[in-house]
Design a protein around this motif. Structure first.
Motif, PDB file in Angstrom:
ATOM      1  N   LEU A 163       0.778   5.057  -7.957  1.00 29.74           N
ATOM      2  CA  LEU A 163      -0.488   5.162  -8.693  1.00 29.74           C
ATOM      3  C   LEU A 163      -0.910   6.611  -8.882  1.00 29.74           C
ATOM      4  O   LEU A 163      -1.343   7.005  -9.976  1.00 29.74           O
ATOM      5  N   VAL A 164      -0.771   7.419  -7.842  1.00 35.87           N
ATOM      6  CA  VAL A 164      -1.126   8.838  -7.955  1.00 35.87           C
ATOM      7  C   VAL A 164      -0.246   9.515  -9.006  1.00 35.87           C
ATOM      8  O   VAL A 164      -0.737  10.237  -9.877  1.00 35.87           O
ATOM      9  N   LEU A 165       1.057   9.262  -8.938  1.00 30.54           N
ATOM     10  CA  LEU A 165       1.973   9.874  -9.906  1.00 30.54           C
ATOM     11  C   LEU A 165       1.698   9.385 -11.322  1.00 30.54           C
ATOM     12  O   LEU A 165       1.798  10.153 -12.284  1.00 30.54           O
ATOM     13  N   MET A 166       1.340   8.113 -11.464  1.00 28.68           N
ATOM     14  CA  MET A 166       0.999   7.592 -12.795  1.00 28.68           C
ATOM     15  C   MET A 166      -0.251   8.268 -13.342  1.00 28.68           C
ATOM     16  O   MET A 166      -0.311   8.619 -14.522  1.00 28.68           O
ATOM     17  N   MET A 167      -1.249   8.470 -12.479  1.00 29.96           N
ATOM     18  CA  MET A 167      -2.486   9.127 -12.932  1.00 29.96           C
ATOM     19  C   MET A 167      -2.233  10.581 -13.322  1.00 29.96           C
ATOM     20  O   MET A 167      -2.916  11.116 -14.192  1.00 29.96           O
ATOM     21  N   MET A 168      -1.233  11.206 -12.686  1.00 31.55           N
ATOM     22  CA  MET A 168      -0.899  12.611 -12.978  1.00 31.55           C
ATOM     23  C   MET A 168       0.062  12.736 -14.162  1.00 31.55           C
ATOM     24  O   MET A 168       0.411  13.835 -14.556  1.00 31.55           O
ATOM     25  N   ASN A 169       0.490  11.601 -14.729  1.00 36.41           N
ATOM     26  CA  ASN A 169       1.511  11.603 -15.785  1.00 36.41           C
ATOM     27  C   ASN A 169       2.754  12.374 -15.355  1.00 36.41           C
ATOM     28  O   ASN A 169       3.302  13.185 -16.114  1.00 36.41           O
ATOM     29  N   SER A 170       3.194  12.115 -14.141  1.00 41.83           N
ATOM     30  CA  SER A 170       4.344  12.808 -13.571  1.00 41.83           C
ATOM     31  C   SER A 170       5.632  12.505 -14.335  1.00 41.83           C
ATOM     32  O   SER A 170       5.860  11.367 -14.746  1.00 41.83           O
ATOM     33  N   PRO A 171       6.482  13.508 -14.497  1.00 51.50           N
ATOM     34  CA  PRO A 171       7.797  13.267 -15.108  1.00 51.50           C
ATOM     35  C   PRO A 171       8.627  12.251 -14.312  1.00 51.50           C
ATOM     36  O   PRO A 171       9.452  11.550 -14.891  1.00 51.50           O
ATOM     37  N   ALA A 172       8.394  12.152 -13.002  1.00 51.89           N
ATOM     38  CA  ALA A 172       9.114  11.158 -12.193  1.00 51.89           C
ATOM     39  C   ALA A 172       8.778   9.744 -12.653  1.00 51.89           C
ATOM     40  O   ALA A 172       9.642   8.868 -12.683  1.00 51.89           O
ATOM     41  N   ILE A 223      -2.431  -3.284 -13.197  1.00 53.25           N
ATOM     42  CA  ILE A 223      -1.906  -4.368 -12.352  1.00 53.25           C
ATOM     43  C   ILE A 223      -1.542  -3.828 -10.978  1.00 53.25           C
ATOM     44  O   ILE A 223      -1.876  -4.434  -9.951  1.00 53.25           O
ATOM     45  N   TYR A 224      -0.863  -2.691 -10.940  1.00 51.40           N
ATOM     46  CA  TYR A 224      -0.519  -2.067  -9.657  1.00 51.40           C
ATOM     47  C   TYR A 224      -1.778  -1.744  -8.851  1.00 51.40           C
ATOM     48  O   TYR A 224      -1.814  -1.934  -7.633  1.00 51.40           O
ATOM     49  N   PHE A 225      -2.820  -1.242  -9.532  1.00 61.15           N
ATOM     50  CA  PHE A 225      -4.055  -0.929  -8.818  1.00 61.15           C
ATOM     51  C   PHE A 225      -4.685  -2.198  -8.244  1.00 61.15           C
ATOM     52  O   PHE A 225      -5.199  -2.190  -7.112  1.00 61.15           O
ATOM     53  N   ALA A 226      -4.674  -3.284  -8.998  1.00 61.49           N
ATOM     54  CA  ALA A 226      -5.237  -4.544  -8.504  1.00 61.49           C
ATOM     55  C   ALA A 226      -4.486  -5.017  -7.260  1.00 61.49           C
ATOM     56  O   ALA A 226      -5.106  -5.425  -6.266  1.00 61.49           O
ATOM     57  N   ILE A 227      -3.154  -4.947  -7.296  1.00 63.78           N
ATOM     58  CA  ILE A 227      -2.354  -5.344  -6.138  1.00 63.78           C
ATOM     59  C   ILE A 227      -2.666  -4.441  -4.947  1.00 63.78           C
ATOM     60  O   ILE A 227      -2.822  -4.912  -3.816  1.00 63.78           O
ATOM     61  N   PHE A 228      -2.773  -3.142  -5.197  1.00 61.73           N
ATOM     62  CA  PHE A 228      -3.111  -2.180  -4.149  1.00 61.73           C
ATOM     63  C   PHE A 228      -4.476  -2.499  -3.536  1.00 61.73           C
ATOM     64  O   PHE A 228      -4.620  -2.582  -2.311  1.00 61.73           O
ATOM     65  N   ALA A 229      -5.486  -2.683  -4.371  1.00 63.95           N
ATOM     66  CA  ALA A 229      -6.851  -2.925  -3.888  1.00 63.95           C
ATOM     67  C   ALA A 229      -6.940  -4.226  -3.097  1.00 63.95           C
ATOM     68  O   ALA A 229      -7.554  -4.265  -2.017  1.00 63.95           O
ATOM     69  N   ILE A 276       0.827  -1.207   0.000  1.00 57.55           N
ATOM     70  CA  ILE A 276       0.000   0.000   0.000  1.00 57.55           C
ATOM     71  C   ILE A 276       0.860   1.257   0.000  1.00 57.55           C
ATOM     72  O   ILE A 276       0.631   2.179  -0.792  1.00 57.55           O
ATOM     73  N   VAL A 277       1.872   1.281   0.874  1.00 57.71           N
ATOM     74  CA  VAL A 277       2.725   2.470   0.994  1.00 57.71           C
ATOM     75  C   VAL A 277       3.539   2.703  -0.277  1.00 57.71           C
ATOM     76  O   VAL A 277       3.751   3.841  -0.682  1.00 57.71           O
ATOM     77  N   VAL A 278       3.976   1.635  -0.904  1.00 53.69           N
ATOM     78  CA  VAL A 278       4.760   1.776  -2.138  1.00 53.69           C
ATOM     79  C   VAL A 278       3.857   2.132  -3.320  1.00 53.69           C
ATOM     80  O   VAL A 278       4.182   3.011  -4.115  1.00 53.69           O
ATOM     81  N   LEU A 279       2.721   1.456  -3.426  1.00 54.11           N
ATOM     82  CA  LEU A 279       1.891   1.623  -4.623  1.00 54.11           C
ATOM     83  C   LEU A 279       1.028   2.883  -4.617  1.00 54.11           C
ATOM     84  O   LEU A 279       0.759   3.442  -5.690  1.00 54.11           O
ATOM     85  N   ALA A 280       0.594   3.346  -3.462  1.00 55.28           N
ATOM     86  CA  ALA A 280      -0.283   4.533  -3.433  1.00 55.28           C
ATOM     87  C   ALA A 280       0.360   5.731  -4.139  1.00 55.28           C
ATOM     88  O   ALA A 280      -0.243   6.305  -5.055  1.00 55.28           O
ATOM     89  N   PRO A 281       1.583   6.135  -3.761  1.00 57.63           N
ATOM     90  CA  PRO A 281       2.163   7.285  -4.465  1.00 57.63           C
ATOM     91  C   PRO A 281       2.478   6.994  -5.936  1.00 57.63           C
ATOM     92  O   PRO A 281       2.343   7.876  -6.787  1.00 57.63           O
TER      93      PRO A 281
END
Length: 120
Positions: free
Chosen positions: A20-29, A47-53, A13-18
């Protein structure tokens, strides 16, 4: 055993939450770690969202056999990442290997309970 289950799920959860947020924002990171957006990266986000959920769900209903299955799939994909990426020097690959190491410890601790569920 139970504390390792909770810690492993919390790691997901701690690894995937940020991520996923950054992926949704199309972050340069995200572009720097996973490359620019492609359909493949969109699939990876799913896949990351499924693991998170599932990890969130299992925090409340920590059935050892379900946790075992989730972590085993993750260990397999994380350990094979250096082969599919072609390097061990990528930060995502390195973090995958470190997390997989911890998940293996959790899997070993869960195995007796899972074995008992299967035998009975």
């Amino acid at each position: 055993m139970k504390s390792l289950i909770y810690i492993s799920l919390a790691v997901n959860i701690v690894v995937l939450a940020p991520i996923l947020v950054l992926m949704m924002m199309n972050s340069p990171a995200v572009d720097s770690a996973w490359g620019s957006f492609t359909e493949s990266r969109g699939i990876l986000m799913s896949i990351y969202f499924a693991i998170f959920a599932i990890s969130v769900f299992l925090l409340f209903f920590p059935v050892p056999a379900f946790v075992f299955a989730l972590l085993l799939v993750q260990v397999i994909y994380k350990v094979t990442t250096p082969l599919t990426v072609g390097t061990i020097g990528n930060p995502v690959v390195i973090s995958n290997l470190l997390i997989a190491t911890f998940f293996i410890i959790t899997l070993i601790s869960i195995y007796p309970a899972v074995k008992e569920q299967i035998v009975n």
